[in-house]
Write a protein that holds these residues in place. Structure first.
Motif, PDB file in Angstrom:
ATOM      1  N   PHE A  53       0.830  -1.197   0.000  1.00 17.45           N
ATOM      2  CA  PHE A  53       0.000   0.000   0.000  1.00 17.45           C
ATOM      3  C   PHE A  53       0.873   1.260   0.000  1.00 17.45           C
ATOM      4  O   PHE A  53       0.604   2.226  -0.717  1.00 17.45           O
ATOM      5  CB  PHE A  53      -0.924  -0.022   1.212  1.00 17.45           C
ATOM      6  N   ALA A  54       1.947   1.229   0.819  1.00 20.30           N
ATOM      7  CA  ALA A  54       2.865   2.370   0.862  1.00 20.30           C
ATOM      8  C   ALA A  54       3.517   2.586  -0.499  1.00 20.30           C
ATOM      9  O   ALA A  54       3.712   3.720  -0.948  1.00 20.30           O
ATOM     10  CB  ALA A  54       3.927   2.147   1.936  1.00 20.30           C
ATOM     11  N   ALA A  55       3.844   1.479  -1.174  1.00 19.15           N
ATOM     12  CA  ALA A  55       4.431   1.589  -2.515  1.00 19.15           C
ATOM     13  C   ALA A  55       3.427   2.182  -3.497  1.00 19.15           C
ATOM     14  O   ALA A  55       3.779   3.004  -4.358  1.00 19.15           O
ATOM     15  CB  ALA A  55       4.901   0.216  -2.995  1.00 19.15           C
ATOM     16  N   ALA A  56       2.164   1.791  -3.369  1.00 21.35           N
ATOM     17  CA  ALA A  56       1.129   2.328  -4.255  1.00 21.35           C
ATOM     18  C   ALA A  56       0.964   3.829  -4.058  1.00 21.35           C
ATOM     19  O   ALA A  56       0.637   4.562  -4.997  1.00 21.35           O
ATOM     20  CB  ALA A  56      -0.196   1.616  -4.004  1.00 21.35           C
ATOM     21  N   ARG A  57       1.202   4.314  -2.853  1.00 20.16           N
ATOM     22  CA  ARG A  57       1.064   5.739  -2.556  1.00 20.16           C
ATOM     23  C   ARG A  57       2.334   6.522  -2.882  1.00 20.16           C
ATOM     24  O   ARG A  57       2.361   7.737  -2.731  1.00 20.16           O
ATOM     25  CB  ARG A  57       0.706   5.931  -1.091  1.00 20.16           C
ATOM     26  N   GLY A  58       3.383   5.821  -3.315  1.00 15.36           N
ATOM     27  CA  GLY A  58       4.591   6.507  -3.737  1.00 15.36           C
ATOM     28  C   GLY A  58       5.618   6.737  -2.653  1.00 15.36           C
ATOM     29  O   GLY A  58       6.603   7.454  -2.870  1.00 15.36           O
TER      30      GLY A  58
END
Length: 219
Positions: A53-58
């Protein structure tokens, strides 16, 4: 990221992991996964989707998420491998001699089984809740070659981590949905383990009674 606040027992753990990832990025997820190996109740099934999820948010890239969480898995696994190697067969046999219902022959049979199937046990064990951490100890006890243990741990951890990190990445704000399905898998493993332990205890007590006679005290 916004930590979960549903009042569950995981809330404090989630807050810590969120804080680590907010503070130092993907290495924070790696540290959390390394700790999960040493303390199995820490849920990788929650930590990994959060990293996705953190990766999806950049906050970091998905490649960084996979690299650091897999590195954390390997570090934690080798720490437990070291504990198993320190324990060794002689200490393990000595401990078993003092434990009720267990025999030294049980250790020998387990070691023989692990010698034949240890590679598959380490690889697939990395994808089973609870056992994904504990499987490193018998690998250390039997002194599985460290290079082989490392490769199998890397491969099994990469499959497990990729599955859950990608789930969090694709689900976005709904990443916590993964927890529901992961809990089912964990409960199945726990119930299966309890059933196996119960069967073993009952069978061993019956065996001891058969040796001592029907009126013997199994204790």
């Amino acid at each position: 990221m916004t930590p979960a606040s549903d009042g569950s027992w995981l809330t404090a753990i989630v807050d810590v992991v969120v804080g680590l990832m907010d503070l130092i990025g993907a290495p924070g997820a790696g540290i959390a996964i390394a700790l999960e190996n040493l303390f199995p109740p820490l849920p990788s099934e929650v930590i990994l989707p959060m990293a996705g999820f953190a990766a999806a948010r950049g906050s970091f890239t998905i490649v960084e998420a996979l690299a650091w969480t897999t590195a954390g898995s390997i570090v934690g696994a080798f720490l437990l491998y070291g504990i198993g190697a320190w324990l060794g067969l002689s200490r393990l046999r000595a401990l078993v001699k003092r434990m009720p219902l267990l025999h030294v022959e049980d250790v020998d049979r387990t070691v023989a089984w692990f010698s034949r199937h240890g590679g598959k046990a380490v690889f697939f064990g990395r994808m089973i809740p609870i056992f994904r951490s504990l499987i490193s100890i018998p690998a250390g006890v039997t002194r599985m070659p460290m290079w082989r243990f490392g490769i199998l741990t890397f491969a099994g951890s990469l499959v497990w981590n990729t599955t859950f990190v990608l789930a969090g990445y694709l689900l976005g704000d709904s990443w916590h949905v993964v927890e529901t399905y992961a809990d089912v898998l964990q409960y199945v493993v726990i119930v299966g383990t309890l059933a196996a332990v119960t069967w073993f205890v009952v069978a061993r007590v019956r065996q001891l009674r058969g040796r001592r006679g029907p009126d013997a005290d199994p204790a």
